[in-house]
Scaffold this active site. Structure first.
Site, PDB file in Angstrom:
ATOM      1  N   CYS A  85      28.055  60.480  67.721  1.00  0.00           N
ATOM      2  CA  CYS A  85      28.654  59.176  67.988  1.00  0.00           C
ATOM      3  C   CYS A  85      28.825  58.415  66.676  1.00  0.00           C
ATOM      4  O   CYS A  85      27.878  58.278  65.901  1.00  0.00           O
ATOM      5  CB  CYS A  85      27.746  58.412  68.939  1.00  0.00           C
ATOM      6  SG  CYS A  85      28.063  56.646  69.023  1.00  0.00           S
ATOM      7  N   GLU A  86      30.022  57.944  66.423  1.00  0.00           N
ATOM      8  CA  GLU A  86      30.266  57.241  65.168  1.00  0.00           C
ATOM      9  C   GLU A  86      29.626  55.857  65.129  1.00  0.00           C
ATOM     10  O   GLU A  86      29.507  55.267  64.064  1.00  0.00           O
ATOM     11  CB  GLU A  86      31.768  57.126  64.888  1.00  0.00           C
ATOM     12  CG  GLU A  86      32.523  56.201  65.805  1.00  0.00           C
ATOM     13  CD  GLU A  86      34.001  56.128  65.467  1.00  0.00           C
ATOM     14  OE1 GLU A  86      34.590  55.069  65.713  1.00  0.00           O
ATOM     15  OE2 GLU A  86      34.580  57.117  64.967  1.00  0.00           O
ATOM     16  N   HIS A  87      29.217  55.343  66.266  1.00  0.00           N
ATOM     17  CA  HIS A  87      28.628  53.997  66.301  1.00  0.00           C
ATOM     18  C   HIS A  87      27.149  53.985  65.938  1.00  0.00           C
ATOM     19  O   HIS A  87      26.662  53.028  65.354  1.00  0.00           O
ATOM     20  CB  HIS A  87      28.823  53.368  67.680  1.00  0.00           C
ATOM     21  CG  HIS A  87      30.257  53.209  68.045  1.00  0.00           C
ATOM     22  ND1 HIS A  87      30.731  53.423  69.325  1.00  0.00           N
ATOM     23  CD2 HIS A  87      31.342  52.887  67.292  1.00  0.00           C
ATOM     24  CE1 HIS A  87      32.039  53.223  69.350  1.00  0.00           C
ATOM     25  NE2 HIS A  87      32.431  52.899  68.134  1.00  0.00           N
ATOM     26  N   HIS A  88      26.417  55.059  66.324  1.00  0.00           N
ATOM     27  CA  HIS A  88      24.968  55.076  66.099  1.00  0.00           C
ATOM     28  C   HIS A  88      24.487  56.325  65.356  1.00  0.00           C
ATOM     29  O   HIS A  88      23.291  56.465  65.115  1.00  0.00           O
ATOM     30  CB  HIS A  88      24.227  54.982  67.439  1.00  0.00           C
ATOM     31  CG  HIS A  88      24.568  53.750  68.205  1.00  0.00           C
ATOM     32  ND1 HIS A  88      25.488  53.741  69.231  1.00  0.00           N
ATOM     33  CD2 HIS A  88      24.141  52.471  68.065  1.00  0.00           C
ATOM     34  CE1 HIS A  88      25.609  52.515  69.700  1.00  0.00           C
ATOM     35  NE2 HIS A  88      24.814  51.724  69.018  1.00  0.00           N
ATOM     36  N   GLN A 126      34.094  59.839  72.355  1.00  0.00           N
ATOM     37  CA  GLN A 126      34.580  60.827  73.324  1.00  0.00           C
ATOM     38  C   GLN A 126      36.045  60.611  73.669  1.00  0.00           C
ATOM     39  O   GLN A 126      36.802  61.571  73.829  1.00  0.00           O
ATOM     40  CB  GLN A 126      33.708  60.784  74.580  1.00  0.00           C
ATOM     41  CG  GLN A 126      34.105  61.832  75.598  1.00  0.00           C
ATOM     42  CD  GLN A 126      33.178  61.855  76.777  1.00  0.00           C
ATOM     43  OE1 GLN A 126      31.974  61.662  76.649  1.00  0.00           O
ATOM     44  NE2 GLN A 126      33.725  62.087  77.962  1.00  0.00           N
ATOM     45  N   HIS A 154      25.557  60.996  76.299  1.00  0.00           N
ATOM     46  CA  HIS A 154      25.447  60.296  75.019  1.00  0.00           C
ATOM     47  C   HIS A 154      24.011  59.826  74.778  1.00  0.00           C
ATOM     48  O   HIS A 154      23.483  59.023  75.551  1.00  0.00           O
ATOM     49  CB  HIS A 154      26.396  59.086  75.012  1.00  0.00           C
ATOM     50  CG  HIS A 154      27.842  59.484  75.133  1.00  0.00           C
ATOM     51  ND1 HIS A 154      28.723  59.339  74.094  1.00  0.00           N
ATOM     52  CD2 HIS A 154      28.541  60.031  76.155  1.00  0.00           C
ATOM     53  CE1 HIS A 154      29.915  59.771  74.470  1.00  0.00           C
ATOM     54  NE2 HIS A 154      29.824  60.201  75.718  1.00  0.00           N
ATOM     55  N   CYS A 156      23.057  57.890  72.552  1.00  0.00           N
ATOM     56  CA  CYS A 156      23.034  56.461  72.232  1.00  0.00           C
ATOM     57  C   CYS A 156      22.838  55.627  73.502  1.00  0.00           C
ATOM     58  O   CYS A 156      22.401  54.476  73.418  1.00  0.00           O
ATOM     59  CB  CYS A 156      24.291  56.031  71.482  1.00  0.00           C
ATOM     60  SG  CYS A 156      25.831  56.335  72.365  1.00  0.00           S
TER      61      CYS A 156
END
Length: 194
Positions: A85-88, A126, A154, A156
Site C-alpha cells: 500500500c502506497e499510503h502506509h 488496489q 489490506h 493497513c
C-alpha cells in the site's frame, strides 16, 4: 562483478543505512545479534517487492502475442498477488482474475501472471492496480474487450487504524464489449466463481 551487480550492491547498502536509522528511531539497537543483518535483508526485500518499477509491462506482454482464431472469452482466474500500500507501506494481497475476448490474437497465459506481478510489485493502491492491468492488456493486443477483477486484503486495515480482520476489497475494470454489455460482465463473474 558486473556494473548492474555493483549498482545493486551500492543501492542495497544505501537502503540498508536507512533501515538501520529507522531501527534506532523506533527504539531498537541495530547492533544486537538478532538485528545485525536485518537492514541488509530488509533492503534486499524492498528491492524485490518493488521490482515492478524496473521492468516494462508492455514489453512483457508483447513477448507472447500470437495469432488466434477461436474462443469467445479467455479467462485466467485466481492469479495471486502481493503488493505494498502506497499510503502506509504495508502489504496487501489477494487474487486477480482476467478475461478478454480475442480479436485475431491471444496472449501467452503465463504473461498474464507476469503482468499482474509487474504492477503489484510497486507501491500501489488496489484500484490503480486493477486499472493498470486492464489498460495494459487493451494496449498490448487487439481484443473486443478486457475485464479484470481484483480482491485484496489490506494489512493497513487489519494491523492498524480500524483493525477490521474480515474485510476484503473487490475492484473491477473493463473495456470494449465488457463495458457495453452487462450480461457479458455477469458471465465473466459467473465463470470466475466456478
Amino acid at each position: 562483478m558486473g556494473r548492474k551487480e555493483s549498482h545493486d550492491e551500492n543501492l542495497v547498502k544505501e537502503i540498508a543505512s536507512h533501515y538501520e536509522a529507522i531501527l534506532r528511531l523506533v527504539g531498537e539497537d541495530p547492533t544486537r545479534e538478532g538485528l545485525l543483518k536485518t537492514p541488509v535483508r530488509a533492503a534486499k526485500a524492498i528491492l524485490d517487492i518493488t521490482s515492478g518499477y524496473r521492468e516494462d509491462p508492455l514489453s512483457i506482454a508483447r513477448q507472447a502475442v500470437f495469432e488466434h482464431a477461436g474462443s469467445q472469452m479467455v479467462i485466467v482466474k485466481d492469479i495471486e498477488f502481493y503488493s505494498m500500500c502506497e499510503h502506509h507501506i504495508l502489504p496487501f494481497f489477494g487474487k486477480v482474475s482476467i478475461g478478454y475476448i480475442p480479436k485475431g490474437k491471444m496472449i501467452g497465459l503465463s504473461k498474464l501472471a507476469r503482468i499482474v506481478d509487474n504492477f503489484a510489485r510497486r507501491l500501489q493502491v488496489q484500484e490503480r492496480l486493477t486499472s493498470q492491468i486492464c489498460q495494459l492488456l487493451e494496449e498490448a493486443m487487439p481484443t473486443e474487450g478486457v475485464i479484470v477483477s481484483c480482491t485484496g486484503e489490506h494489512l493497513c486495515m487489519k494491523m492498524r487504524g480500524v483493525e477490521k480482520q474480515d474485510s476484503a476489497t473487490t475492484t473491477y475494470d473493463y473495456t470494449g464489449r465488457f463495458a457495453s454489455d452487462a450480461s457479458l460482465r455477469m458471465e465473466f463473474m459467473r465463470l470466475c466463481e466456478m
